[in-house]
Design an enzyme around this catalytic site. Structure first.
Site, mmCIF file in Angstrom:
data_model
loop_
_atom_site.group_PDB
_atom_site.id
_atom_site.type_symbol
_atom_site.label_atom_id
_atom_site.label_comp_id
_atom_site.label_asym_id
_atom_site.label_seq_id
_atom_site.Cartn_x
_atom_site.Cartn_y
_atom_site.Cartn_z
ATOM 1 N N LYS A 106 -24.977 49.635 -11.531
ATOM 2 C CA LYS A 106 -25.455 50.973 -11.875
ATOM 3 C C LYS A 106 -24.349 51.998 -11.641
ATOM 4 O O LYS A 106 -23.528 51.872 -10.751
ATOM 5 C CB LYS A 106 -26.690 51.341 -11.063
ATOM 6 C CG LYS A 106 -26.590 51.058 -9.579
ATOM 7 C CD LYS A 106 -27.890 51.415 -8.926
ATOM 8 C CE LYS A 106 -28.136 50.812 -7.550
ATOM 9 N NZ LYS A 106 -27.233 49.899 -6.964
ATOM 10 N N PRO A 153 -26.399 32.199 -5.798
ATOM 11 C CA PRO A 153 -27.660 32.953 -5.851
ATOM 12 C C PRO A 153 -27.725 34.152 -4.900
ATOM 13 O O PRO A 153 -28.667 34.927 -4.992
ATOM 14 C CB PRO A 153 -28.707 31.910 -5.476
ATOM 15 C CG PRO A 153 -27.975 30.901 -4.673
ATOM 16 C CD PRO A 153 -26.576 30.854 -5.223
ATOM 17 N N ALA A 176 0.822 -1.219 0.000
ATOM 18 C CA ALA A 176 0.000 0.000 0.000
ATOM 19 C C ALA A 176 0.857 1.270 0.000
ATOM 20 O O ALA A 176 0.559 2.236 -0.714
ATOM 21 C CB ALA A 176 -0.937 -0.010 1.200
ATOM 22 N N ASP A 213 -22.083 43.094 -9.979
ATOM 23 C CA ASP A 213 -23.378 43.647 -10.389
ATOM 24 C C ASP A 213 -24.278 43.752 -9.172
ATOM 25 O O ASP A 213 -24.498 42.754 -8.509
ATOM 26 C CB ASP A 213 -24.137 42.718 -11.346
ATOM 27 C CG ASP A 213 -23.296 42.214 -12.479
ATOM 28 O OD1 ASP A 213 -23.030 42.988 -13.389
ATOM 29 O OD2 ASP A 213 -22.917 41.020 -12.431
ATOM 30 N N GLY A 241 -23.533 36.737 -10.671
ATOM 31 C CA GLY A 241 -24.549 35.968 -9.965
ATOM 32 C C GLY A 241 -24.627 34.549 -10.500
ATOM 33 O O GLY A 241 -24.436 34.314 -11.695
ATOM 34 N N GLY A 242 -24.896 33.604 -9.625
ATOM 35 C CA GLY A 242 -25.069 32.220 -10.058
ATOM 36 C C GLY A 242 -23.817 31.672 -10.690
ATOM 37 O O GLY A 242 -22.721 31.803 -10.140
ATOM 38 N N MET A 259 -35.458 35.010 -15.592
ATOM 39 C CA MET A 259 -35.767 36.335 -16.145
ATOM 40 C C MET A 259 -37.163 36.349 -16.780
ATOM 41 O O MET A 259 -37.372 36.902 -17.850
ATOM 42 C CB MET A 259 -34.718 36.737 -17.201
ATOM 43 C CG MET A 259 -33.331 36.896 -16.606
ATOM 44 S SD MET A 259 -32.164 37.643 -17.744
ATOM 45 C CE MET A 259 -31.667 36.228 -18.689
HETATM 46 N N1 SAH Z 1 -25.987 33.407 -14.079
HETATM 47 C C1 SAH Z 1 -27.164 33.426 -13.251
HETATM 48 C C2 SAH Z 1 -28.392 33.796 -14.023
HETATM 49 C C3 SAH Z 1 -28.352 35.199 -14.552
HETATM 50 S S1 SAH Z 1 -29.870 35.693 -15.319
HETATM 51 C C4 SAH Z 1 -27.322 32.062 -12.588
HETATM 52 O O1 SAH Z 1 -26.624 31.100 -12.955
HETATM 53 O O2 SAH Z 1 -28.108 31.967 -11.644
HETATM 54 C C5 SAH Z 1 -30.688 36.447 -13.965
HETATM 55 C C6 SAH Z 1 -31.836 35.587 -13.518
HETATM 56 O O3 SAH Z 1 -31.360 34.572 -12.651
HETATM 57 C C7 SAH Z 1 -32.866 36.296 -12.704
HETATM 58 O O4 SAH Z 1 -33.779 36.992 -13.508
HETATM 59 C C8 SAH Z 1 -33.534 35.141 -12.013
HETATM 60 O O5 SAH Z 1 -34.386 34.448 -12.888
HETATM 61 C C9 SAH Z 1 -32.359 34.240 -11.731
HETATM 62 N N2 SAH Z 1 -31.823 34.458 -10.375
HETATM 63 C C10 SAH Z 1 -30.593 34.871 -10.041
HETATM 64 N N3 SAH Z 1 -30.440 34.914 -8.706
HETATM 65 C C11 SAH Z 1 -31.615 34.520 -8.182
HETATM 66 C C12 SAH Z 1 -32.105 34.353 -6.849
HETATM 67 N N4 SAH Z 1 -31.347 34.598 -5.786
HETATM 68 N N5 SAH Z 1 -33.380 33.934 -6.688
HETATM 69 C C13 SAH Z 1 -34.156 33.667 -7.746
HETATM 70 N N6 SAH Z 1 -33.745 33.808 -9.008
HETATM 71 C C14 SAH Z 1 -32.500 34.224 -9.244
#
Ligand code: SAH
Length: 399
Positions: free
Chosen positions: A208, A163, A21, A186, A239-240, A323
């Site tokens: 903004k 999120p 091992a 953003d 985001g996301g 969206m």
């Molecule tokens: N890249 C992001 C999406 C960007 S488009 C991702 O992967 O999540 C933006 C959309 O993402 C929003 O209009 C909504 O539909 C969704 N979104 C992002 N954050 C959110 C949250 N905390 N709760 C619900 N919807 C969310």
């Protein structure tokens, strides 16, 4: 006191004596470091990472031409012979059995990004491993952190921020934030970032400008490129996940076109996390094995739309809409027109993962009315499909 050292073993002959091992583990680490691994042992387990395997007892000449020798048999006498053969030829040898008799020690080691940790603890391997693990945990969590030096050069890191809840940021994304000179975000309030970022990190909000206008994509691309060219480590916090409806790939393209080093750290997308936080599975054994993600920012029927809503409506797979709040009425109508049962259960998850998270249920036919009555606002994810009735846990029971 021993002298620590990191070796470049790539392409160099390293002889591992033993087939158990420990030998397998050492051979794998050496192989990953690019060494030319030679294993000598009467019995060797099949999957060992070696270029040469000699299935026979060790002979002193086996170490000829080696840069390094590892004696890993469970027989102290054999290990002693190996160590002596190496010493005679002026080759470093590490014995796995006797730290006190070993010219070289193999530390407990690991890595987080480009930081390598190697620990010895007076020849006590268990203590060394525990300390190594503690160090790796601290590095993963950003608890131990040091910004890379200036000479590493400017670059851009696209980080998927999840999120909204900082707890849903990835560890790698978090470490990238700690390394940043500037964070381009953003609509993320300084209040949310303050708890995450070192105080000296500059934050540019491109959601903004002072007059309340969002920066254009070209402005953002230019900002990223200019800052990186000026030698800064730029984190583009999105985001996301950066590559889900977030124009992340355009930012990568802009960096590549400008010759700027760019890296992507994927994130937890609202696509999966918003339903998950509401307890709604996207797939379920026996219910559906597919989900379709659609952006609803262009309404069905609009000449700019590239979505084939009839194919989205077809079948009974789960439909996940991003969206879509502003166009919910038209979208629900298109889904019904495409053949979805108007009674299909739906759910709207607003501000998923944030303290303001809200979950609103409605059938497909009532989605738009309910959203209006409840004053649903973006960001929200809308899920339509039989899986919505399969929700488990989470807040707010369906009607
Ligand atoms: N890249 C992001 C999406 C960007 S488009 C991702 O992967 O999540 C933006 C959309 O993402 C929003 O209009 C909504 O539909 C969704 N979104 C992002 N954050 C959110 C949250 N905390 N709760 C619900 N919807 C969310």
């Amino acid at each position: 006191v021993r002298y620590p050292l990191f070796l470049d073993v790539s392409g160099r002959r390293v002889v591992v004596v033993g087939g158990g091992a420990v030998a397998v583990r050492r051979a794998r680490a050496l192989h990953e470091a690019g060494a030319y691994v030679v294993v000598v042992a009467p019995e060797v387990s099949g999957g060992i990472d070696a270029v040469e395997v000699h299935r026979r007892p060790f002979e002193p000449d086996d170490v000829d031409g080696a840069w390094l020798v590892l004696a890993c048999t469970d027989d102290g006498e054999v290990n002693a012979v190996v160590a002596a053969a190496a010493a005679e030829r002026g080759i470093w040898c590490a014995r796995a059995d006797r730290a006190d008799e070993s010219a070289a020690w193999v530390p407990a080691a690991g890595a987080v990004d480009d930081v390598q940790v190697a620990v010895t603890a007076g020849g006590d391997p268990t203590r060394a491993r525990e300390l190594r693990d503690a160090a790796l945990r601290a590095l993963h969590a950003g608890e131990w952190h040091a910004r890379p030096g200036r000479k590493s050069g400017g670059r851009v890191v696209l980080v998927g921020g999840g999120p909204g809840d900082p707890g849903l940021l990835t560890l790698r994304g978090y470490r990238a934030l700690l390394d940043a000179d500037v964070v381009v975000a953003d609509r993320l309030g300084p209040a949310e970032l303050a708890g995450l970022l070192p105080t000296d990190v500059e934050v540019v909000d491109v959601g903004k400008d002072p007059r309340g206008h969002a920066a254009s994509q070209d402005d953002i691309n230019t900002l990223l490129v200019d800052r990186a060219r000026a030698g800064q480590v730029v984190v583009r916090l999105k985001g996301g996940d950066p590559f889900v409806l977030g124009r992340g790939s355009e930012e990568v393209d802009a960096c590549v076109a400008a010759g700027v080093v760019v890296e992507v750290v994927p994130g937890v997308s609202s696509v999966t996390s918003a339903p998950g936080l509401a307890g709604v599975p996207l797939t379920k054994r026996g219910t559906t094995q597919q989900f379709t993600v659609v952006s609803g920012h262009v309404p069905p029927g609009d000449p700019r739309s590239t979505v084939d809503w009839s194919s989205v409506a077809a079948g009974d797979g789960t439909v996940v809409l991003l969206m879509a709040v502003a166009n919910l009425r038209a979208i629900a109508a298109a889904l019904v027109e495409g053949g979805r049962d108007p009674q299909t259960p739906g759910v709207i998850v607003e501000n998923a993962s944030l303290p303001s998270q809200r979950v609103v249920y409605a059938t497909l036919k009532d989605l738009a009315d309910v959203a209006e009555r409840e004053s649903v606002v973006p960001p929200a994810v809308v899920v339509v499909g039989p899986v919505v009735s399969d929700r488990t846990g989470g807040a707010d029971a369906p009607p």
